[in-house]
Design a protein around this motif. Sequence first.
Motif, short mmCIF file in Angstrom:
data_model
loop_
_atom_site.label_atom_id
_atom_site.label_comp_id
_atom_site.label_asym_id
_atom_site.label_seq_id
_atom_site.Cartn_x
_atom_site.Cartn_y
_atom_site.Cartn_z
N ARG A 291 0.85 -1.18 0.00
CA ARG A 291 0.00 0.00 0.00
C ARG A 291 0.89 1.23 0.00
O ARG A 291 2.08 1.15 0.34
N PRO A 292 0.34 2.39 -0.35
CA PRO A 292 1.15 3.61 -0.33
C PRO A 292 1.59 3.93 1.10
O PRO A 292 0.76 4.03 2.00
N ASP A 293 2.88 4.09 1.30
CA ASP A 293 3.41 4.33 2.64
C ASP A 293 4.63 5.26 2.53
O ASP A 293 5.72 4.82 2.17
N PRO A 294 4.44 6.56 2.81
CA PRO A 294 5.56 7.51 2.71
C PRO A 294 6.75 7.12 3.59
O PRO A 294 7.91 7.29 3.18
N ALA A 295 6.47 6.62 4.79
CA ALA A 295 7.58 6.22 5.68
C ALA A 295 8.37 5.06 5.08
O ALA A 295 9.61 5.04 5.13
N LEU A 296 7.65 4.11 4.50
CA LEU A 296 8.32 3.00 3.83
C LEU A 296 9.10 3.49 2.61
O LEU A 296 10.20 3.02 2.33
N ALA A 297 8.52 4.44 1.89
CA ALA A 297 9.22 5.00 0.72
C ALA A 297 10.53 5.66 1.15
O ALA A 297 11.55 5.55 0.44
N ALA A 298 10.53 6.34 2.31
CA ALA A 298 11.77 6.95 2.80
C ALA A 298 12.81 5.88 3.11
O ALA A 298 14.00 6.03 2.77
N ARG A 299 12.38 4.81 3.76
CA ARG A 299 13.32 3.71 4.07
C ARG A 299 13.85 3.07 2.78
O ARG A 299 15.02 2.68 2.69
N MET A 300 12.99 2.96 1.77
CA MET A 300 13.41 2.40 0.49
C MET A 300 14.48 3.26 -0.17
O MET A 300 15.50 2.76 -0.68
N PRO A 344 18.29 10.83 6.32
CA PRO A 344 17.15 10.61 7.23
C PRO A 344 16.42 11.90 7.59
O PRO A 344 15.20 11.91 7.73
N GLU A 345 17.16 13.01 7.73
CA GLU A 345 16.53 14.26 8.08
C GLU A 345 15.75 14.83 6.89
O GLU A 345 16.29 14.96 5.79
#
Length: 356
Positions: A291-300, A344-345
């Motif tokens: 599913r769309p997940d901005p936090a997961l996209a950042a980790r990716m 990360p920031e």
Amino acid sequence: MKKALYFLPPILTLAAGMYLGISIRDLGGVLVLALGLALPMLISGGLLAKGRRWGALPGIAFGVWLAFQQSDILNFFWPGAVIAAFYLVCGLLRPGCLAWAKRRKKLLGWCAGILLAGVLAWLCDAMMGNPVSYLLAKKTAEQYLAGHYPGSGFLVEDFGYDFKDGGYYAHIRSPESPDTRFSIMMDRFGKFRWDSFEDRVTSRWNTCLRLEQEYSNRVKAAFWEDFPYEVELCSGSLEMTGRAELENAPVQQGLDGGFCMEDLQLDHPLDALPKTVLEAGTVTVWLKADRPDPALAARMLLEIRKTLDERQVPFGKVDFVQRVPEGEGGEITVRGILRDEIEPENLLNKIKEENT
């Protein structure tokens, strides 16, 4: 039935127009052109059906005119000659014109057969060429190669007919240089038209394509093993362009690490490129998620940078897409994010800003 034969050429013309119009998605425009070409034959057919021998004249005149039209794509001589002969025979076979007029039914059948055979031969010639022009074109390519590149050792890798271009091609390569590949083009009559040596070899376009493919392969190899996310697509590209484009856009050269293709050496190794060119490369990566997940996209994105750095693949920016199953919401995209911005920031905020 006999009168219907008089209308066979215009019917075939309109049918060919419909087929061509549907193929190029311009049915109306091509049908208007086909109707204009069929008009003289329709007039001849109508007059001949009424018993007027002189009615064959418009069809004969049109056939003669068509036979003398020149085109690099299509050969109109044989269709024109067949049409003119068809209406000439039809005019001669009217009652009282010849002593053997009683046999006109049989002769009309032969005439229709000849017409159909001529049309089929014309279509085959247009789509596949013919043995005579094939041999002429092949001889032309060999003579041109020997005359313009003597002692080069170039080989004819492939030779054939190009339906779209309406001519013959010879693909040439050097056994010693992977970047030395070009084509020689001939028209449908076997005459030389042009060769692509300047465009493909001298300009270093082939070299640029090979280097970019090698860079893209290196990017793909970085994600083959031990990458924690499922990759749907990945590739790499380099900023290389022609001298004229760089001179017209000098700012782009400074910002993006653009490199002039003409400055490349033939068979230039990838690792011999200036460091700034490789460090300006663009990496495109699509990763799958439930599913769309901005936090997961950042980790990716952080994992993408980590993986490329660990495997020593230089790059300057990333085009990222988080792909999700249909019906689960819109995908998350981050276009052209710089390598130094993948930290990360503030990375999560940047992703949210671009996908609001």
